[in-house]
Enzyme design. Structure first.
Site, PDB file in Angstrom:
ATOM      1  N   ARG A  69       0.846  -1.214   0.000  1.00 49.54           N
ATOM      2  CA  ARG A  69       0.000   0.000   0.000  1.00 49.54           C
ATOM      3  C   ARG A  69       0.873   1.253   0.000  1.00 49.54           C
ATOM      4  O   ARG A  69       0.538   2.262  -0.629  1.00 49.54           O
ATOM      5  CB  ARG A  69      -0.946  -0.025   1.204  1.00 49.54           C
ATOM      6  CG  ARG A  69      -2.040  -1.087   1.040  1.00 49.54           C
ATOM      7  CD  ARG A  69      -3.067  -1.028   2.118  1.00 49.54           C
ATOM      8  NE  ARG A  69      -3.815   0.226   2.100  1.00 49.54           N
ATOM      9  CZ  ARG A  69      -4.499   0.675   3.150  1.00 49.54           C
ATOM     10  NH1 ARG A  69      -4.505  -0.017   4.276  1.00 49.54           N
ATOM     11  NH2 ARG A  69      -5.172   1.806   3.090  1.00 49.54           N
ATOM     12  N   ASP A 103      -3.013   7.953   3.879  1.00 47.13           N
ATOM     13  CA  ASP A 103      -2.200   8.000   2.648  1.00 47.13           C
ATOM     14  C   ASP A 103      -1.271   9.203   2.529  1.00 47.13           C
ATOM     15  O   ASP A 103      -0.522   9.313   1.556  1.00 47.13           O
ATOM     16  CB  ASP A 103      -3.133   7.928   1.415  1.00 47.13           C
ATOM     17  CG  ASP A 103      -4.178   9.058   1.389  1.00 47.13           C
ATOM     18  OD1 ASP A 103      -5.285   8.818   0.845  1.00 47.13           O
ATOM     19  OD2 ASP A 103      -3.906  10.158   1.928  1.00 47.13           O
ATOM     20  N   HIS A 118      -6.678   8.053  11.953  1.00 43.68           N
ATOM     21  CA  HIS A 118      -6.328   6.627  11.793  1.00 43.68           C
ATOM     22  C   HIS A 118      -4.849   6.435  11.518  1.00 43.68           C
ATOM     23  O   HIS A 118      -4.438   5.363  11.064  1.00 43.68           O
ATOM     24  CB  HIS A 118      -7.168   5.999  10.670  1.00 43.68           C
ATOM     25  CG  HIS A 118      -8.635   5.952  11.000  1.00 43.68           C
ATOM     26  ND1 HIS A 118      -9.611   5.609  10.101  1.00 43.68           N
ATOM     27  CD2 HIS A 118      -9.295   6.236  12.159  1.00 43.68           C
ATOM     28  CE1 HIS A 118     -10.797   5.662  10.679  1.00 43.68           C
ATOM     29  NE2 HIS A 118     -10.635   6.051  11.923  1.00 43.68           N
ATOM     30  N   CYS A 129       9.485  -0.982  22.167  1.00 40.24           N
ATOM     31  CA  CYS A 129       9.993   0.236  22.849  1.00 40.24           C
ATOM     32  C   CYS A 129       9.373   1.509  22.303  1.00 40.24           C
ATOM     33  O   CYS A 129       9.739   2.611  22.697  1.00 40.24           O
ATOM     34  CB  CYS A 129      11.524   0.287  22.717  1.00 40.24           C
ATOM     35  SG  CYS A 129      12.091   0.589  21.038  1.00 40.24           S
ATOM     36  N   THR A 187     -16.600  10.023   2.607  1.00 38.41           N
ATOM     37  CA  THR A 187     -16.605   8.948   3.604  1.00 38.41           C
ATOM     38  C   THR A 187     -17.990   8.334   3.694  1.00 38.41           C
ATOM     39  O   THR A 187     -18.997   9.019   3.605  1.00 38.41           O
ATOM     40  CB  THR A 187     -16.152   9.438   5.001  1.00 38.41           C
ATOM     41  OG1 THR A 187     -16.213   8.330   5.928  1.00 38.41           O
ATOM     42  CG2 THR A 187     -17.004  10.585   5.519  1.00 38.41           C
ATOM     43  N   SER A 188     -17.997   7.000   3.857  1.00 39.94           N
ATOM     44  CA  SER A 188     -19.282   6.281   3.933  1.00 39.94           C
ATOM     45  C   SER A 188     -19.951   6.510   5.296  1.00 39.94           C
ATOM     46  O   SER A 188     -21.086   6.115   5.506  1.00 39.94           O
ATOM     47  CB  SER A 188     -19.045   4.780   3.733  1.00 39.94           C
ATOM     48  OG  SER A 188     -18.114   4.318   4.723  1.00 39.94           O
ATOM     49  N   VAL A 213     -20.311  10.905  -3.861  1.00 37.14           N
ATOM     50  CA  VAL A 213     -20.927  10.530  -5.153  1.00 37.14           C
ATOM     51  C   VAL A 213     -22.269   9.834  -4.949  1.00 37.14           C
ATOM     52  O   VAL A 213     -23.023   9.631  -5.899  1.00 37.14           O
ATOM     53  CB  VAL A 213     -19.975   9.636  -5.975  1.00 37.14           C
ATOM     54  CG1 VAL A 213     -18.770  10.442  -6.445  1.00 37.14           C
ATOM     55  CG2 VAL A 213     -19.538   8.413  -5.187  1.00 37.14           C
TER      56      VAL A 213
HETATM   57  N1  APR Z   1     -15.800  11.894  -4.496  1.00 38.01           N
HETATM   58  C1  APR Z   1     -16.553  11.871  -3.362  1.00 38.01           C
HETATM   59  N2  APR Z   1     -16.866  10.715  -2.702  1.00 38.01           N
HETATM   60  C2  APR Z   1     -16.402   9.562  -3.231  1.00 38.01           C
HETATM   61  C3  APR Z   1     -15.619   9.512  -4.417  1.00 38.01           C
HETATM   62  C4  APR Z   1     -15.332  10.753  -5.050  1.00 38.01           C
HETATM   63  N3  APR Z   1     -14.600  10.818  -6.187  1.00 38.01           N
HETATM   64  N4  APR Z   1     -15.323   8.209  -4.685  1.00 38.01           N
HETATM   65  C5  APR Z   1     -15.888   7.468  -3.695  1.00 38.01           C
HETATM   66  N5  APR Z   1     -16.534   8.274  -2.836  1.00 38.01           N
HETATM   67  C6  APR Z   1     -17.237   7.911  -1.593  1.00 38.01           C
HETATM   68  C7  APR Z   1     -18.023   6.614  -1.639  1.00 38.01           C
HETATM   69  O1  APR Z   1     -19.339   6.847  -2.112  1.00 38.01           O
HETATM   70  C8  APR Z   1     -18.031   6.229  -0.145  1.00 38.01           C
HETATM   71  O2  APR Z   1     -19.120   6.829   0.521  1.00 38.01           O
HETATM   72  O3  APR Z   1     -16.226   7.693  -0.628  1.00 38.01           O
HETATM   73  C9  APR Z   1     -16.732   6.829   0.387  1.00 38.01           C
HETATM   74  C10 APR Z   1     -15.668   5.782   0.718  1.00 38.01           C
HETATM   75  O4  APR Z   1     -16.158   5.020   1.795  1.00 38.01           O
HETATM   76  P1  APR Z   1     -15.217   3.883   2.447  1.00 38.01           P
HETATM   77  O5  APR Z   1     -14.608   3.062   1.354  1.00 38.01           O
HETATM   78  O6  APR Z   1     -16.033   3.226   3.500  1.00 38.01           O
HETATM   79  O7  APR Z   1     -14.008   4.707   3.103  1.00 38.01           O
HETATM   80  P2  APR Z   1     -14.023   5.502   4.471  1.00 38.01           P
HETATM   81  O8  APR Z   1     -15.354   6.102   4.735  1.00 38.01           O
HETATM   82  O9  APR Z   1     -12.846   6.408   4.416  1.00 38.01           O
HETATM   83  O10 APR Z   1     -13.737   4.335   5.545  1.00 38.01           O
HETATM   84  C11 APR Z   1     -13.527   4.744   6.870  1.00 38.01           C
HETATM   85  O11 APR Z   1     -12.895   2.479   7.421  1.00 38.01           O
HETATM   86  O12 APR Z   1     -11.748   0.516   6.988  1.00 38.01           O
HETATM   87  C12 APR Z   1     -11.711   1.704   7.692  1.00 38.01           C
HETATM   88  O13 APR Z   1      -9.698   2.695   8.396  1.00 38.01           O
HETATM   89  C13 APR Z   1     -10.532   2.540   7.276  1.00 38.01           C
HETATM   90  O14 APR Z   1     -10.349   4.955   7.360  1.00 38.01           O
HETATM   91  C14 APR Z   1     -11.137   3.884   6.866  1.00 38.01           C
HETATM   92  C15 APR Z   1     -12.508   3.852   7.514  1.00 38.01           C
END
Ligand code: APR
Length: 250
Positions: A69, A103, A118, A129, A187-188, A213
């Site tokens: 990664r 990232d 995170h 240590c 974020t979801s 989106v």
């Molecule tokens: N613009 C805006 N939103 C977007 C785009 C984009 N170009 N592409 C994808 N998305 C949205 C998706 O619709 C989704 O709602 O980004 C979101 C990604 O969701 P996840 O994959 O669940 O990622 P995240 O919400 O960051 O997950 C939270 O879960 O596994 C753990 O530690 C990990 O930090 C992460 C945490």
């Protein structure tokens, strides 16, 4: 691109702005998200990789996955969404960027006020240590041993079942509870406690805006949802805010 009058008005008078980002903001850089179709958790089992027991059971395997990664992150660049947030930081008296992403792309885009909930995949420390290992330039797939005590070196990321860093979480909660406008971007909103932040902001009177989106678990609870790619939307939004600020200053 048109933004709502209410949002532009809120931003015109906003003193404090807080932002929560998730994997979606980095998807336009080519970094896979976690829960979208084809996402990371579709290919890999988090319980086999992103937790402490898995690391102790099979340190080389977990280490090599994070090396893989790290390689991906090093070969991608921040996108216009990251750069727009770095610009937005300069437009408000107080601006806190809270990210779930590990990232390092917000830092590479020039954001300064970043709260990493995170962790960060570029940082690694010894589990015995707690000494932080130097920048890992050696791309190796065998787990690193601490130079000081010989302990196993792990990525400085929050694994499933682990607590979030206390200082960062407290700072994030304080920013959410005391801001005028809160953006939740890419974020979801399925992983807590990060997903609580937009709700804390709403409960404390902030105007909460989601940029995604598609709808998420908290869409129905916030003030406004802007549907679309964060890179395009943020780039347009920062141009709008800059114009408003310029008009205000004349
Ligand atoms: N613009 C805006 N939103 C977007 C785009 C984009 N170009 N592409 C994808 N998305 C949205 C998706 O619709 C989704 O709602 O980004 C979101 C990604 O969701 P996840 O994959 O669940 O990622 P995240 O919400 O960051 O997950 C939270 O879960 O596994 C753990 O530690 C990990 O930090 C992460 C945490």
């Amino acid at each position: 691109m048109q933004f709502s009058e209410i949002l532009l008005n809120k931003l015109k008078h906003a003193n404090k702005v807080a932002v929560l980002t998730g994997a979606g903001i980095s998807s336009e850089s080519g970094v896979p998200t976690f829960r979208d179709p084809g996402g990371i958790w579709e290919k890999f089992k988090p319980e086999e990789l992103a937790n402490f027991d898995a690391f102790i059971r099979n340190p080389d395997f977990v280490w090599s996955w994070y090396q893989h990664r790290r390689e991906i992150m090093r070969n991608v660049k921040p996108n216009q969404g990251h750069y727009a947030l770095a610009e937005m930081e300069k437009l408000f008296n107080e601006f806190n960027l809270i990210t779930q992403n590990i990232d390092n792309l917000h830092c590479r885009a020039g954001s300064r006020e970043i709260t990493e909930l995170h962790g960060n995949i570029e940082r690694n420390y010894c589990i015995k240590c707690n000494t932080f290992a130097d920048e890992i330039n050696i791309i190796q797939n065998k787990v690193l041993k601490c130079e000081k005590c010989g302990g196993l070196v792990r990525p400085d990321v929050v694994w499933f079942g682990e607590m979030l860093p206390v200082k960062e979480l407290q700072h994030a909660e304080h920013s959410a509870a005391n801001c005028d406008v809160f953006f939740t971007i890419g974020t979801s909103a399925e992983v807590y406690p990060a997903a609580m932040l937009p709700l804390i902001a709403k409960r404390n009177g902030a105007y909460v805006v989601e940029i995604n989106v598609k709808p998420t678990a908290i869409t129905f609870e916030i003030n406004e949802s802007i549907t679309g790619k964060s890179g395009i939307i943020l780039n347009q939004l920062v141009k709008c805010i800059t114009e408003i600020k310029l008009l205000n200053s004349n």
